[in-house]
Design a protein around this motif. Sequence first.
Motif, PDB file in Angstrom:
ATOM      1  N   GLU A  45       0.803  -1.219   0.000  1.00  0.00           N
ATOM      2  CA  GLU A  45       0.000   0.000   0.000  1.00  0.00           C
ATOM      3  C   GLU A  45       0.845   1.283   0.000  1.00  0.00           C
ATOM      4  N   PRO A  46       1.886   1.419   0.847  1.00  0.00           N
ATOM      5  CA  PRO A  46       2.690   2.652   0.791  1.00  0.00           C
ATOM      6  C   PRO A  46       3.395   2.841  -0.556  1.00  0.00           C
ATOM      7  N   ALA A  47       3.901   1.762  -1.129  1.00  0.00           N
ATOM      8  CA  ALA A  47       4.587   1.876  -2.416  1.00  0.00           C
ATOM      9  C   ALA A  47       3.616   2.286  -3.512  1.00  0.00           C
ATOM     10  N   GLU A  49       0.877   4.050  -3.087  1.00  0.00           N
ATOM     11  CA  GLU A  49       0.536   5.449  -2.862  1.00  0.00           C
ATOM     12  C   GLU A  49       1.642   6.363  -3.385  1.00  0.00           C
ATOM     13  N   ASP A  50       2.912   5.976  -3.172  1.00  0.00           N
ATOM     14  CA  ASP A  50       4.032   6.759  -3.703  1.00  0.00           C
ATOM     15  C   ASP A  50       4.013   6.783  -5.229  1.00  0.00           C
ATOM     16  N   LEU A  51       3.692   5.633  -5.818  1.00  0.00           N
ATOM     17  CA  LEU A  51       3.628   5.543  -7.273  1.00  0.00           C
ATOM     18  C   LEU A  51       2.525   6.442  -7.824  1.00  0.00           C
ATOM     19  N   GLY A  53       1.454   9.140  -6.387  1.00  0.00           N
ATOM     20  CA  GLY A  53       1.952  10.497  -6.209  1.00  0.00           C
ATOM     21  C   GLY A  53       2.906  10.896  -7.323  1.00  0.00           C
ATOM     22  N   LEU A  54       3.785   9.974  -7.727  1.00  0.00           N
ATOM     23  CA  LEU A  54       4.696  10.258  -8.840  1.00  0.00           C
ATOM     24  C   LEU A  54       3.937  10.460 -10.140  1.00  0.00           C
ATOM     25  N   ASP A  56       0.928  11.591 -10.440  1.00  0.00           N
ATOM     26  CA  ASP A  56       0.299  12.918 -10.379  1.00  0.00           C
ATOM     27  C   ASP A  56       1.318  14.020 -10.627  1.00  0.00           C
ATOM     28  N   GLN A  57       2.542  13.821 -10.141  1.00  0.00           N
ATOM     29  CA  GLN A  57       3.582  14.833 -10.274  1.00  0.00           C
ATOM     30  C   GLN A  57       4.119  14.907 -11.704  1.00  0.00           C
TER      31      GLN A  57
END
Length: 124
Positions: A45-47, A49-51, A53-54, A56-57
């Motif tokens: 789940e954290p990975a 979410e980071d993906l 975020g990337l 979106d960025q």
Amino acid sequence: MKRLIPICALCTVLAGPAVAEDEGPKSLMEQGAELFFEGLRQEMEPALEDLLGLADQFGPAMQSFIEQMGPALAELAGEIQDWSAYEAPEILPNGDIIIRKKPPQAPDEQPELPESAPEGETEI
């Protein structure tokens, strides 16, 4: 489309008794698999979410790159017929990128047929 609705309704009606039969106690294998996948989901789940975020960025930047470079890359792809005829790209110290064409093979570098086998036949 008219045929699809009755088929879906029939599948739903027939699946009801099958679902009712599965309500018994779960085997140890089923419980273990559920626990394994739940733990895997929690670890990932954290990975994920980071993906997201990337994505979106970098999403808008990638979209503008594709809008600007897309036509030029399409034109380049239309001009180059055989990508295997080129070496891997090389970045020079000044930042230039060059792609060299592979040297053509001489006709005498081709493998020769054995002298004992006539042309067109294979010796076994």
